[in-house]
Write an enzyme that holds these catalytic residues in place. Structure first.
Site, PDB file in Angstrom:
ATOM      1  N   ARG A  34     -12.168  -3.445  -1.475  1.00 33.28           N
ATOM      2  CA  ARG A  34     -13.009  -3.887   0.081  1.00 33.28           C
ATOM      3  C   ARG A  34     -14.152  -3.235   0.198  1.00 33.28           C
ATOM      4  NH1 ARG A  34     -10.278  -6.122   4.022  1.00 33.28           N
ATOM      5  NH2 ARG A  34      -8.492  -5.014   3.510  1.00 33.28           N
ATOM      6  N   TYR A  35     -13.990  -1.820  -0.453  1.00 30.28           N
ATOM      7  CA  TYR A  35     -14.884  -0.865  -0.095  1.00 30.28           C
ATOM      8  C   TYR A  35     -15.609  -0.457  -1.531  1.00 30.28           C
ATOM      9  CZ  TYR A  35     -12.249   0.230   3.819  1.00 30.28           C
ATOM     10  OH  TYR A  35     -11.576  -0.085   5.236  1.00 30.28           O
ATOM     11  N   ARG A  85       1.925  -7.225   4.798  1.00 28.90           N
ATOM     12  CA  ARG A  85       2.316  -8.085   3.695  1.00 28.90           C
ATOM     13  C   ARG A  85       3.651  -8.568   3.752  1.00 28.90           C
ATOM     14  NH1 ARG A  85      -0.147  -3.856   0.436  1.00 28.90           N
ATOM     15  NH2 ARG A  85      -2.380  -3.932   0.638  1.00 28.90           N
ATOM     16  N   CYS A  90       5.649  -5.290   8.757  1.00 27.05           N
ATOM     17  CA  CYS A  90       4.911  -4.957   7.254  1.00 27.05           C
ATOM     18  C   CYS A  90       3.690  -6.346   7.490  1.00 27.05           C
ATOM     19  CB  CYS A  90       5.625  -5.165   6.187  1.00 27.05           C
ATOM     20  SG  CYS A  90       4.620  -5.146   4.555  1.00 27.05           S
ATOM     21  N   ASP A 108      -7.738  -2.587  11.469  1.00 26.47           N
ATOM     22  CA  ASP A 108      -8.430  -3.405  10.611  1.00 26.47           C
ATOM     23  C   ASP A 108      -8.568  -4.661  10.822  1.00 26.47           C
ATOM     24  OD1 ASP A 108      -8.933  -3.324   7.666  1.00 26.47           O
ATOM     25  OD2 ASP A 108      -7.126  -2.330   7.122  1.00 26.47           O
ATOM     26  N   CYS A 161      10.028  -2.902  -2.044  1.00 29.95           N
ATOM     27  CA  CYS A 161       9.861  -1.758  -1.359  1.00 29.95           C
ATOM     28  C   CYS A 161      11.433  -1.387  -1.157  1.00 29.95           C
ATOM     29  CB  CYS A 161       9.420  -1.968   0.173  1.00 29.95           C
ATOM     30  SG  CYS A 161       7.841  -2.530   0.198  1.00 29.95           S
ATOM     31  N   LYS A 206     -11.468  -0.815   7.823  1.00 33.70           N
ATOM     32  CA  LYS A 206     -11.266  -0.049   8.926  1.00 33.70           C
ATOM     33  C   LYS A 206     -12.357   0.479   9.914  1.00 33.70           C
ATOM     34  CE  LYS A 206      -7.124   1.306   6.340  1.00 33.70           C
ATOM     35  NZ  LYS A 206      -7.784   0.908   5.219  1.00 33.70           N
ATOM     36  N   ARG A 220     -13.463   2.525  -3.384  1.00 27.95           N
ATOM     37  CA  ARG A 220     -12.010   2.427  -3.523  1.00 27.95           C
ATOM     38  C   ARG A 220     -11.534   1.482  -3.878  1.00 27.95           C
ATOM     39  NH1 ARG A 220     -12.919   4.213   2.616  1.00 27.95           N
ATOM     40  NH2 ARG A 220     -14.864   3.843   1.815  1.00 27.95           N
ATOM     41  N   ASP A 222      -1.757  -4.845  12.470  1.00 28.95           N
ATOM     42  CA  ASP A 222      -2.433  -5.659  12.123  1.00 28.95           C
ATOM     43  C   ASP A 222      -2.106  -6.992  12.731  1.00 28.95           C
ATOM     44  OD1 ASP A 222      -4.193  -4.218  10.364  1.00 28.95           O
ATOM     45  OD2 ASP A 222      -2.929  -4.478   8.578  1.00 28.95           O
ATOM     46  N   CYS A 267      10.207  -3.273   6.120  1.00 23.72           N
ATOM     47  CA  CYS A 267       9.798  -3.002   7.382  1.00 23.72           C
ATOM     48  C   CYS A 267       9.238  -4.392   8.179  1.00 23.72           C
ATOM     49  CB  CYS A 267       8.670  -2.215   7.367  1.00 23.72           C
ATOM     50  SG  CYS A 267       8.891  -0.743   6.615  1.00 23.72           S
TER      51      CYS A 267
HETATM   52  C1  LIG Z   1      -7.200   1.191   3.826  1.00 26.05           C
HETATM   53  C2  LIG Z   1      -7.779   0.771   2.698  1.00 26.05           C
HETATM   54  C3  LIG Z   1      -8.482   1.595   1.636  1.00 26.05           C
HETATM   55  C4  LIG Z   1      -8.539   3.000   1.848  1.00 26.05           C
HETATM   56  O1  LIG Z   1      -9.376   3.339   3.059  1.00 26.05           O
HETATM   57  P1  LIG Z   1      -9.460   4.916   3.500  1.00 26.05           P
HETATM   58  O2  LIG Z   1     -10.019   4.837   4.936  1.00 26.05           O
HETATM   59  O3  LIG Z   1     -10.164   5.534   2.325  1.00 26.05           O
HETATM   60  O4  LIG Z   1      -8.109   5.438   3.597  1.00 26.05           O
HETATM   61  C5  LIG Z   1      -9.049   1.053   0.432  1.00 26.05           C
HETATM   62  N1  LIG Z   1      -9.037  -0.208   0.445  1.00 26.05           N
HETATM   63  C6  LIG Z   1      -8.716  -1.014   1.288  1.00 26.05           C
HETATM   64  C7  LIG Z   1      -8.813  -2.552   0.868  1.00 26.05           C
HETATM   65  C8  LIG Z   1      -7.815  -0.753   2.387  1.00 26.05           C
HETATM   66  O5  LIG Z   1      -7.534  -1.554   3.201  1.00 26.05           O
HETATM   67  S1  SF4 Z   2       5.255  -1.443   5.433  1.00 25.13           S
HETATM   68 FE1  SF4 Z   2       5.702  -3.296   4.031  1.00 25.13          FE
HETATM   69  S2  SF4 Z   2       4.817  -2.635   1.924  1.00 25.13           S
HETATM   70 FE2  SF4 Z   2       5.146  -0.412   3.193  1.00 25.13          FE
HETATM   71  S3  SF4 Z   2       7.195   0.068   3.053  1.00 25.13           S
HETATM   72 FE3  SF4 Z   2       7.438  -1.478   4.476  1.00 25.13          FE
HETATM   73  S4  SF4 Z   2       7.771  -3.244   3.802  1.00 25.13           S
HETATM   74 FE4  SF4 Z   2       7.034  -1.990   2.148  1.00 25.13          FE
END
Ligand SMILES: *Cc1c(COP(=O)(O)O)cnc(C)c1O
Ligand code: SF4
Length: 316
Positions: free
Chosen positions: A83-84, A105, A103, A301, A96, A308, A87, A264, A100
């Site tokens: 996305r960035y 996802r 979560c 986000d 996991c 973010k 990174r 989210d 959670c």
């Molecule tokens: C959160 C995130 C990151 C890391 O973001 P930082 O602000 O540098 O911690 C990188 N890629 C994606 C897709 C993210 O959601």
């Molecule tokens: S938040 Fe989602 S990805 Fe993170 S430990 Fe919990 S279930 Fe796993």
């Protein structure tokens, strides 16, 4: 892991609860509660319970999307989210230690859709190797620390050999939910991948147990820089006193609070939502009351996947 609770009826052996309404929930979104987490639950509905035990509210119809962050749009190859410019996420594990309930996802963790083949993982690493703008790779999933030591080290080895990769981060809830996984042997192995960062995920001061403190201590002693990402959750940490105790406690474990995430917009998590005004009030209460080192950035986000942003007074 083998001793974890994965079926609701097993809850009735520990708590005065009718598990039948939870069966449909756990069929839709997997349940797994490690023995470590189970011991932390004092009563049904408490902050540890809310995070770990399926809740019928997860199935209440809402208009929220399953892929809240539009991750599919930013996925050049199955195991990567980019996305960035500098990174990228590499999704290395579909499972996991505990699932959670809030979560992001939640529709994918613990299912085959987040479980990538060796070939897909290779393609992900190839993409990173072929994209020189990427400096920072974040191993996530699922939880990367559920890989065998050897598998994890092999991935780290391959990433470290890419000349434009400056740092690697691991996102893991293992120090919280399965601290025994952080063995001395694992830490000895991870030592050689410096600079290695690990962001873990404590949400409540009761999670700062001696076992979790030991696992964080071992990681820090191995030269890994620890941060914490907390999600703001109704009925878990949605007040200033709890948040202050959590953030101060993290510093004592040598874990720097990094982000406080606004939840989210994800289907099945609406019962955890805390209004932004309340989150901002918590942040205002922390400021000046506790060490600046203990204060995370409060971020959200946006669902379009634009990345973010800080949650601010008068912001969107
Ligand atoms: C959160 C995130 C990151 C890391 O973001 P930082 O602000 O540098 O911690 C990188 N890629 C994606 C897709 C993210 O959601
Ligand atoms: S938040 Fe989602 S990805 Fe993170 S430990 Fe919990 S279930 Fe796993």
């Amino acid at each position: 892991m083998a001793d974890s609770l994965t079926l609701p009826h097993l809850l009735a052996e520990h708590f005065d609860v009718d598990p039948s309404p939870l069966v449909a929930v756990s069929a839709r979104y997997p349940m797994r509660i490690t023995p470590h987490t189970l011991k932390l639950i004092k009563s049904s509905g408490d902050p540890i319970w809310r995070q770990a035990v399926p809740d019928p509210a997860e199935l209440v119809a809402d208009d929220l999307p399953e892929d809240s962050l539009n991750e599919a749009h930013f996925s050049p190859t199955a195991a990567v989210v980019h996305r960035y410019p500098d990174r990228a996420l590499l999704l290395v594990s579909g499972a996991c230690p505990g699932y959670c309930r809030f979560c992001t996802r939640k529709s994918r963790v613990g299912t085959s859709t987040l479980c990538f083949s060796a070939a897909e993982l290779d393609a992900g690493i190839d993409y990173i190797a072929a994209t020189p703008s990427i400096r920072d790779v974040i191993l996530t999933g699922g939880d990367p620390l559920l890989l065998e030591d050897q598998q994890l080290c092999e991935i780290l080895d391959r990433l470290c050999r890419i000349s434009h990769i400056e740092i690697v981060r691991i996102g893991s809830r293992v120090p919280v939910t399965l601290p025994a996984r952080i063995t001395a042997e694992l830490c000895q192995q991870l030592r050689r991948f410096a600079p290695l960062y690990l962001n873990t995920h404590f949400n409540h001061p009761r999670e700062l147990t001696p076992a979790s403190a030991q696992s964080c201590g071992r990681l820090v002693d191995a030269g890994i820089v620890l941060g914490n990402q907390t999600v703001l959750l109704r009925g878990v940490n949605d007040n200033a006193a709890t948040m202050a105790e959590l953030c101060r406690g993290l510093l004592r474990l040598r874990v720097r609070p990094y982000y406080l995430h606004q939840l989210d917009q994800v289907k099945g998590t609406g019962h955890f939502r805390v209004p932004k005004a309340q989150g901002l009030a918590i942040m205002a209460a922390l400021r000046g009351q506790i060490s600046g080192l203990a204060i995370p950035h409060y971020v959200q986000d946006p669902p379009d996947g634009s990345g973010k942003v800080l949650v601010m007074e008068g912001g969107v």
